[in-house]
Enzyme design. Structure first.
Site, mmCIF file in Angstrom:
data_model
loop_
_atom_site.group_PDB
_atom_site.id
_atom_site.type_symbol
_atom_site.label_atom_id
_atom_site.label_comp_id
_atom_site.label_asym_id
_atom_site.label_seq_id
_atom_site.Cartn_x
_atom_site.Cartn_y
_atom_site.Cartn_z
ATOM 1 C CG ASP A 197 -10.094 -0.113 5.192
ATOM 2 O OD1 ASP A 197 -9.807 -0.672 4.122
ATOM 3 O OD2 ASP A 197 -9.428 -0.240 6.242
ATOM 4 C CE LYS B 59 -3.876 -2.240 2.295
ATOM 5 N NZ LYS B 59 -4.514 -2.630 3.558
ATOM 6 C CD GLN C 113 -3.650 -4.206 6.668
ATOM 7 O OE1 GLN C 113 -3.739 -3.187 5.999
ATOM 8 N NE2 GLN C 113 -4.019 -5.379 6.214
HETATM 9 N N1 GUN Z 1 -6.898 -6.733 6.279
HETATM 10 C C1 GUN Z 1 -7.203 -7.519 5.210
HETATM 11 N N2 GUN Z 1 -7.912 -6.824 4.295
HETATM 12 C C2 GUN Z 1 -8.049 -5.577 4.773
HETATM 13 C C3 GUN Z 1 -8.673 -4.391 4.268
HETATM 14 O O1 GUN Z 1 -9.259 -4.350 3.182
HETATM 15 N N3 GUN Z 1 -8.585 -3.300 5.071
HETATM 16 C C4 GUN Z 1 -7.959 -3.316 6.276
HETATM 17 N N4 GUN Z 1 -7.960 -2.211 6.998
HETATM 18 N N5 GUN Z 1 -7.387 -4.397 6.772
HETATM 19 C C5 GUN Z 1 -7.417 -5.519 6.017
#
Ligand code: GUN
Length: 284
Positions: A116, A49, A93
């Site tokens: 998100d 990311k 996350q």
């Molecule tokens: N962990 C796995 N997928 C995601 C996601 O799409 N967003 C976040 N914040 N954590 C994750």
């Protein structure tokens, strides 16, 4: 046909990059990712990311905290980011350590910065058909589907999995496009029979190669969200929720794993960050 998520994600990133390039140097979108603990998959996701955010011109920062951080302290960190005018997107996350209440943490994020799309305000807006921040993975799936089938009206779509991250928001996006949507899950009877009638299948359950070739019709489009690590002949391999090798010649289109939904998820996070930036800029 194999749906090339890598290429479609690259096109989306190029568009975002060119939009950001037009902004003045002292006013670029900022994304802050909060990473807690040492969860191995999370470390990889967050690294990607950060890399892609910086590539398109988003100022990306990763705040790392020890597994032992208290819920109170984590909330205070989020509140600081809510009030920081250089931060337009906040992503915590997941998964979080067990002592931290995930729901409360998500609700601490300012909905306008919730890239998100997990905050109940965004969930509610999406399901009401209002403008919302849409979760990145289903949004990425939606873009892939629209590339292959521009008009989804009246199609039978089957979403496998009912998670808040994927299955539920995916369903909302498909309903908005006038699909007839069936969600199937672990307690559903006759999943196989339901899939046989599907024009579109989105598999997001986390069960390696669960969808078999005799479950699908030849005109079906299949989107595979799964990322499962399995061992074949003593070697580790990443596979999706769909039995790709036995299906891809038999259906209209299918997204591969890796190189399908994965790159789209990150590109959509960047798009959401730019969207948050634009919304915040309009408000000021
Ligand atoms: N962990 C796995 N997928 C995601 C996601 O799409 N967003 C976040 N914040 N954590 C994750």
């Amino acid at each position: 046909m194999i749906i090339d998520g890598k290429k479609i994600a690259e096109e989306l990133r190029d568009k975002i990059k060119s939009d950001i390039k037009k902004l003045p140097d002292n006013n670029k979108p900022g994304l802050t990712v909060i990473l807690i603990g040492e969860h191995p998959a999370s470390q990889i996701y967050v690294r990607n990311k950060e890399k892609f955010a910086n590539e398109v011109g988003i100022k990306s920062i990763v705040l790392r905290f020890d597994e032992s951080i208290s819920e109170e302290n984590l909330k205070n960190e989020i509140k600081k980011l809510n009030n920081d005018s250089n931060v337009h997107g906040i992503l915590v996350q997941l998964p979080l350590p067990k002592h931290i209440n995930q729901k409360d943490i998500i609700q601490t994020i300012d909905p306008i910065k919730d890239v998100d799309g997990f905050h109940p305000i965004n969930v509610g807006n999406l399901s009401s058909g209002n403008d919302a921040m849409v979760p990145c993975t289903p949004l990425g799936c939606y873009y892939l589907i629209k590339k292959v089938i521009p008009n989804l009206s009246g199609l039978n779509a089957v979403v496998i999995g009912r998670s808040n991250i994927n299955g539920k928001p995916m369903t909302q996006l498909l309903l908005k496009e006038n699909c007839t949507v069936t969600i199937v899950h672990s307690k559903t009877r006759n999943i196989e029979e339901i899939c046989k009638n599907a024009d579109l299948i989105i598999a997001a359950v986390g069960k390696a190669q669960m969808v078999k070739s005799n479950w699908v019709k030849s005109s079906a489009v299949i989107i595979d969200v799964g990322i499962n690590r399995i061992e074949i002949d003593g070697k580790n391999k990443i596979v999706g929720d769909v039995d790709f090798d036995n299906i891809y010649g038999k259906v209209k289109s299918i997204s591969p794993v890796p190189g399908g939904v994965g790159p789209m998820t990150i590109a959509c996070l960047l798009e959401n960050t730019l969207k948050a930036f634009n919304k915040i800029s309009k408000k000021i």
